[in-house]
Design a protein around this motif. Structure first.
Motif, PDB file in Angstrom:
ATOM      1  N   ALA A   4      29.483  84.717 152.109  1.00  0.00           N
ATOM      2  CA  ALA A   4      28.069  84.578 152.469  1.00  0.00           C
ATOM      3  C   ALA A   4      27.773  83.211 153.051  1.00  0.00           C
ATOM      4  O   ALA A   4      27.051  83.072 154.035  1.00  0.00           O
ATOM      5  CB  ALA A   4      27.191  84.850 151.260  1.00  0.00           C
ATOM      6  N   THR A   5      28.319  82.166 152.431  1.00  0.00           N
ATOM      7  CA  THR A   5      28.023  80.825 152.932  1.00  0.00           C
ATOM      8  C   THR A   5      28.757  80.570 154.247  1.00  0.00           C
ATOM      9  O   THR A   5      28.219  79.951 155.154  1.00  0.00           O
ATOM     10  CB  THR A   5      28.425  79.736 151.921  1.00  0.00           C
ATOM     11  N   ASP A   6      29.996  81.070 154.375  1.00  0.00           N
ATOM     12  CA  ASP A   6      30.707  80.903 155.640  1.00  0.00           C
ATOM     13  C   ASP A   6      29.919  81.561 156.764  1.00  0.00           C
ATOM     14  O   ASP A   6      29.875  81.040 157.874  1.00  0.00           O
ATOM     15  CB  ASP A   6      32.082  81.586 155.571  1.00  0.00           C
ATOM     16  N   ARG A   7      29.351  82.697 156.447  1.00  0.00           N
ATOM     17  CA  ARG A   7      28.654  83.460 157.471  1.00  0.00           C
ATOM     18  C   ARG A   7      27.512  82.649 158.104  1.00  0.00           C
ATOM     19  O   ARG A   7      27.241  82.784 159.288  1.00  0.00           O
ATOM     20  CB  ARG A   7      28.105  84.750 156.847  1.00  0.00           C
ATOM     21  N   LEU A   8      26.873  81.819 157.306  1.00  0.00           N
ATOM     22  CA  LEU A   8      25.730  81.060 157.818  1.00  0.00           C
ATOM     23  C   LEU A   8      26.123  79.753 158.488  1.00  0.00           C
ATOM     24  O   LEU A   8      25.256  78.995 158.928  1.00  0.00           O
ATOM     25  CB  LEU A   8      24.744  80.787 156.678  1.00  0.00           C
ATOM     26  N   GLY A   9      27.399  79.486 158.532  1.00  0.00           N
ATOM     27  CA  GLY A   9      27.848  78.319 159.269  1.00  0.00           C
ATOM     28  C   GLY A   9      27.641  77.018 158.516  1.00  0.00           C
ATOM     29  O   GLY A   9      27.044  76.981 157.452  1.00  0.00           O
ATOM     30  N   THR A  10      28.155  75.961 159.083  1.00  0.00           N
ATOM     31  CA  THR A  10      27.966  74.643 158.485  1.00  0.00           C
ATOM     32  C   THR A  10      27.120  73.797 159.422  1.00  0.00           C
ATOM     33  O   THR A  10      27.078  74.038 160.627  1.00  0.00           O
ATOM     34  CB  THR A  10      29.303  73.934 158.219  1.00  0.00           C
ATOM     35  N   ILE A  11      26.458  72.825 158.831  1.00  0.00           N
ATOM     36  CA  ILE A  11      25.549  71.978 159.619  1.00  0.00           C
ATOM     37  C   ILE A  11      26.284  70.723 160.037  1.00  0.00           C
ATOM     38  O   ILE A  11      26.962  70.086 159.231  1.00  0.00           O
ATOM     39  CB  ILE A  11      24.302  71.638 158.792  1.00  0.00           C
ATOM     40  N   LEU A  12      26.147  70.403 161.294  1.00  0.00           N
ATOM     41  CA  LEU A  12      26.796  69.207 161.829  1.00  0.00           C
ATOM     42  C   LEU A  12      25.742  68.200 162.237  1.00  0.00           C
ATOM     43  O   LEU A  12      24.643  68.556 162.633  1.00  0.00           O
ATOM     44  CB  LEU A  12      27.607  69.568 163.090  1.00  0.00           C
ATOM     45  N   ARG A  13      26.108  66.933 162.141  1.00  0.00           N
ATOM     46  CA  ARG A  13      25.211  65.881 162.619  1.00  0.00           C
ATOM     47  C   ARG A  13      25.993  64.927 163.477  1.00  0.00           C
ATOM     48  O   ARG A  13      27.091  64.523 163.119  1.00  0.00           O
ATOM     49  CB  ARG A  13      24.596  65.121 161.454  1.00  0.00           C
ATOM     50  N   ASP A  16      21.662  61.742 166.798  1.00  0.00           N
ATOM     51  CA  ASP A  16      20.387  62.444 166.847  1.00  0.00           C
ATOM     52  C   ASP A  16      20.509  63.956 166.892  1.00  0.00           C
ATOM     53  O   ASP A  16      19.540  64.668 166.744  1.00  0.00           O
ATOM     54  CB  ASP A  16      19.637  62.023 168.126  1.00  0.00           C
ATOM     55  N   ARG A  17      21.709  64.428 167.139  1.00  0.00           N
ATOM     56  CA  ARG A  17      21.874  65.861 167.346  1.00  0.00           C
ATOM     57  C   ARG A  17      22.204  66.584 166.060  1.00  0.00           C
ATOM     58  O   ARG A  17      22.934  66.064 165.206  1.00  0.00           O
ATOM     59  CB  ARG A  17      23.031  66.133 168.316  1.00  0.00           C
ATOM     60  N   LEU A  18      21.664  67.783 165.972  1.00  0.00           N
ATOM     61  CA  LEU A  18      22.013  68.671 164.873  1.00  0.00           C
ATOM     62  C   LEU A  18      22.802  69.829 165.448  1.00  0.00           C
ATOM     63  O   LEU A  18      22.487  70.320 166.524  1.00  0.00           O
ATOM     64  CB  LEU A  18      20.763  69.259 164.243  1.00  0.00           C
ATOM     65  N   GLY A  19      23.801  70.262 164.711  1.00  0.00           N
ATOM     66  CA  GLY A  19      24.564  71.388 165.201  1.00  0.00           C
ATOM     67  C   GLY A  19      24.890  72.364 164.088  1.00  0.00           C
ATOM     68  O   GLY A  19      24.703  72.073 162.892  1.00  0.00           O
TER      69      GLY A  19
END
Lengths: 163, 85
Positions: A4-13, A16-19
């Motif tokens: 479930a958590t893999d499915r939602l991806g990880t947050i990158l910084r 100034d950019r968020l990914g």
């Protein structure tokens, strides 16, 4: 296979950019996955817009929402968004800008299968902050002055692209 | 964090120097992200920041993560279905 958590991806910084980064193991060869990512007749099955333009690095892209999506997202009209093809390296890397976002697909062969890594860089996270700051200041009775018109246009395109 | 003052949408249009449809779109996004609430009134709607207003950016991104996750689910389903034909 995808939790479930893999499915939602990880947050990158990145300053100034968020990914967001998503990794999917697909039971299909890179050639097949590539075609699903890039062929107009397959895009309608999963991507919200058509991608019209030459499949050549640097090409400008017109990306109109499919009619079904116009209805689903309650858009007032067919919104045509724009992008540019930045990397075209079949079947390994496909990268395009989409309004103020950057989409990068990396395909890695794993036997007959593919490990697909999608990285989405969100446009101008500062823009979101700016809008919220202004809203907050206004509600607080302070006056930060009007949002710069350029910011407003960027936010508008961005929200359109998201919705 | 901040005092919450209630503002009608019209005041936001004036103050932000954006068009009314643009402000409406922004407010809808903020509302869907749970950052503002709206109180409808006879002729207008009143917007205010929620108490303990701004969530962590991580939480705010959640709907967007779900959006992209769904697209990838659809991609996978499409590929699987192509195989079956």
């Amino acid at each position: 296979m995808t939790s479930a958590t893999d499915r939602l991806g990880t947050i990158l910084r990145d300053q100034d950019r968020l990914g967001l980064r998503f990794v999917r193991h697909l039971r299909h060869s890179p050639d097949r996955v590539w075609r699903a990512l890039a062929d107009r007749d397959q895009l309608s099955q999963w991507f919200p817009t058509d991608i019209i333009g030459e499949r050549v690095e640097g090409a400008e892209l017109q990306m109109p929402f499919w009619p079904e999506h116009v209805e689903e997202y309650s858009l007032q009209e067919v919104a045509v968004t724009h992008g540019r093809l930045r990397v075209w390296d079949p079947p390994r890397v496909l990268e395009l800008s989409w309004e103020h976002e950057l989409l990068r697909y990396e395909l890695e062969a794993d036997g007959d299968h593919t490990v697909l890594t999608l990285t989405v860089w969100l446009g101008d996270a500062a823009g979101y902050h700016t809008c919220l700051d202004h809203l907050e200041a206004l509600l607080d009775g302070r006056d930060l002055g009007p949002l710069h018109r350029a910011d407003a246009a960027a936010l508008q395109a961005e929200y359109r692209a998201i919705v | 964090m901040v005092r919450q003052g209630e503002q009608p949408a019209g005041a936001l249009v004036d103050a932000l120097d954006l068009t009314q449809p643009t402000v409406s779109r922004h407010l809808r996004t903020l509302r869907e992200a749970g950052l503002v609430t709206v109180r409808p009134d006879a002729q207008r709607r009143w917007y205010r920041l929620r108490p303990n207003g701004l969530r962590e950016l991580d939480e705010w991104l959640m709907p967007y993560r779900e959006l992209w996750a769904s697209r990838l689910d659809d991609l996978e389903r499409h590929l699987d279905e192509m195989d079956d034909t």
